[in-house]
Scaffold this active site. Sequence first.
Site, PDB file in Angstrom:
ATOM      1  N   HIS A  33     -17.243   3.289   9.102  1.00  0.00           N
ATOM      2  CA  HIS A  33     -17.620   4.298   8.106  1.00  0.00           C
ATOM      3  C   HIS A  33     -19.138   4.382   8.076  1.00  0.00           C
ATOM      4  CE1 HIS A  33     -17.914   6.584   4.421  1.00  0.00           C
ATOM      5  NE2 HIS A  33     -16.610   6.744   4.423  1.00  0.00           N
ATOM      6  N   ARG A  65     -10.138   8.812  13.452  1.00  0.00           N
ATOM      7  CA  ARG A  65      -9.376   9.413  12.344  1.00  0.00           C
ATOM      8  C   ARG A  65     -10.223  10.402  11.553  1.00  0.00           C
ATOM      9  NH1 ARG A  65      -9.019   8.077   6.968  1.00  0.00           N
ATOM     10  NH2 ARG A  65     -10.240   6.189   7.278  1.00  0.00           N
ATOM     11  N   GLY A 100       0.850  -1.193   0.000  1.00  0.00           N
ATOM     12  CA  GLY A 100       0.000   0.000   0.000  1.00  0.00           C
ATOM     13  C   GLY A 100       0.883   1.239   0.000  1.00  0.00           C
ATOM     14  N   GLU A 146     -14.670  17.024   3.132  1.00  0.00           N
ATOM     15  CA  GLU A 146     -15.197  15.840   3.819  1.00  0.00           C
ATOM     16  C   GLU A 146     -15.519  16.204   5.258  1.00  0.00           C
ATOM     17  OE1 GLU A 146     -12.513  12.542   3.123  1.00  0.00           O
ATOM     18  OE2 GLU A 146     -13.159  12.365   1.046  1.00  0.00           O
ATOM     19  N   HIS A 168     -14.228   0.011   9.051  1.00  0.00           N
ATOM     20  CA  HIS A 168     -13.505   0.697   7.965  1.00  0.00           C
ATOM     21  C   HIS A 168     -12.011   0.846   8.246  1.00  0.00           C
ATOM     22  CE1 HIS A 168     -13.053   3.351   4.567  1.00  0.00           C
ATOM     23  NE2 HIS A 168     -12.701   4.382   5.307  1.00  0.00           N
ATOM     24  N   GLY A 197      -9.872  10.425  -0.763  1.00  0.00           N
ATOM     25  CA  GLY A 197      -8.694  11.145  -1.156  1.00  0.00           C
ATOM     26  C   GLY A 197      -7.619  11.296  -0.131  1.00  0.00           C
ATOM     27  N   ARG A 205     -16.967  11.074  11.821  1.00  0.00           N
ATOM     28  CA  ARG A 205     -17.556   9.783  11.447  1.00  0.00           C
ATOM     29  C   ARG A 205     -18.223   9.037  12.583  1.00  0.00           C
ATOM     30  NH1 ARG A 205     -13.144   7.450   7.197  1.00  0.00           N
ATOM     31  NH2 ARG A 205     -13.728   8.985   5.641  1.00  0.00           N
TER      32      ARG A 205
HETATM   33  C1  SIN Z   1     -14.093   7.912   1.988  1.00  0.00           C
HETATM   34  O1  SIN Z   1     -13.923   8.189   0.796  1.00  0.00           O
HETATM   35  O2  SIN Z   1     -15.115   8.200   2.607  1.00  0.00           O
HETATM   36  C2  SIN Z   1     -13.024   7.184   2.699  1.00  0.00           C
HETATM   37  C3  SIN Z   1     -11.875   8.049   2.907  1.00  0.00           C
HETATM   38  C4  SIN Z   1     -11.251   7.746   4.243  1.00  0.00           C
HETATM   39  O3  SIN Z   1     -11.566   6.743   4.862  1.00  0.00           O
HETATM   40  O4  SIN Z   1     -10.470   8.573   4.699  1.00  0.00           O
END
Ligand code: SIN
Length: 531
Positions: free
Chosen positions: A231, A373, A14, A114, A338, A50, A277
């Site tokens: 998530h 996070r 990764g 976001e 997630h 992103g 989140r």
């Molecule tokens: C998302 O696109 O919602 C995931 C990105 C992330 O987990 O930071």
Amino acid sequence: MSDTRFDAIVIGSGIAGLRASIEMARGGARLAILTKDGPTDSSSDKAQGGLAAVLSDDDEVSLHYEDTLRAGDGLCHEAAVRVLVEEGPALALELIEWGARFDHEGARLALGREGAHSKRRILHAHGDSTGREIVRALVEKVRQTPGIVLLPRMFSIDLILAGGRCAGLLALDERTDTPVALSAPALVLATGGVGQVYAETTNPPQATGDGMVMAYRAGAEMMDMEFVQFHPTALCLPGVPRFLLSEAMRGEGGRLLNASGERFMVRVDERAELAPRDVVARGIVAEMRRSGHACVYLDMTARDAAFVRERFPNIAATCARYGLDIARDRVPVAPCAHYIMGGVKTDLWGRTSIPGLYAAGEAACTGVHGANRLASNSLLEGLVFGARAGRAVLGDRPVAIAADVAAGGAESVRSIDRASSAAVVAGLRRLMSAEAGILRNAAGLARAVRGILDLEGGLGERPVSREGVEARNLLFAGRLIAESALRREESRGSHYREDFPGPEPGRGRHSIIAPGAPAPDLPRVEVHDFI
Ligand code: SIN
């Protein structure tokens, strides 16, 4: 295999593993990257939303720092966050130099928004395939960099220690189905997360916690394993994998509606769909419980249909396979596992508590994410701390230690038969989802720990197989999560205890698990001090 000795070994392909490898090879190291499937089979490759980095004139590093600390709910390691937000922008620009093509609006980078970010700062590529583009560019760079050999289908089983140092590892060469021993004075774990411990996850099948468990079994300290991020919005259709619907969709105006069409998140938090989140995931679960409905709905109809399809082409195509038009339909969603904020405890340079062993990315815990996070900080973390781990290996100049690294070391691995491991994993995933998921309490977590012990009895003593070792790893990881969650008698960030609904007073404390000695069997988490 002809070559089994290297200056360094990296496990995982990764963003963290690739970036660490490039750093070391540029410094003259000869190294191998081991990956258990292909070089693009990683969580990084699947990342949609992103990479967060401060690259616009109306943004500031100090704002990214504050947003990260706020999401981390009192538990972020502030020095690590400073490193992340300060070093991130230059490394993101370097990625562009290396050929990563992020989306633009005219001549400028297009920056997305976001949840819990105070500014638009999310770099994205091909709309919603950001990870794929970054991994493509990094794999290309790896291939052009002398000194790196990529070894696919090489499944890592256990670390080999000599004189208290990491000296190499035992792996299964899946091309020939034979165990091999590889040696190097430095080993970087970049093996990603452990989402497969839950029945429903956005993570790929490879996310079985291999690196974390190898490190733990070798005696490395682990940190904050109870903090698992769920998530809020994964596709929720019967019999369909839990495909991620990026947080960026809510950043671009997506709304969450209940079965009656009400925008319920406005009652939960003033930031509504763009709250952190953990807040959104719990808001959805509460709404599902209240209504008795198995999902809520993501609605993008406030935005122009052509914009939505162009901005999220991968999500649009996947949903279309199930008869859903993301621009016009209400898409059924529910939270699922997630990302894990905890992992192998490291310093700011990826060093673990075992000399010669380094970790970066989701497998590591620098404390940068605290208890929760911030969206799109994980690709950034892989980039920044991957590069740092690589630099640390070069600077530390660990010396090779003569070790007995013959592949005969395989008998140290408990071997398990393939069929029984599938049943064990299915049982574990049901148990963890029921008892150690978004809402937790002491009785459920104790049931999870006991259940894992029972499942361990279901593993047979058969020849080594990848499935068997993955089952072992998932059991270890599940046990570390459940034990840590049981011990943390407060609610903080992603860890919510129904029986302790508030945070402990004062600053948060990290949970540290320090195994006494390498353990061939499931750990008892005896030492669990908070620092
Ligand atoms: C998302 O696109 O919602 C995931 C990105 C992330 O987990 O930071």
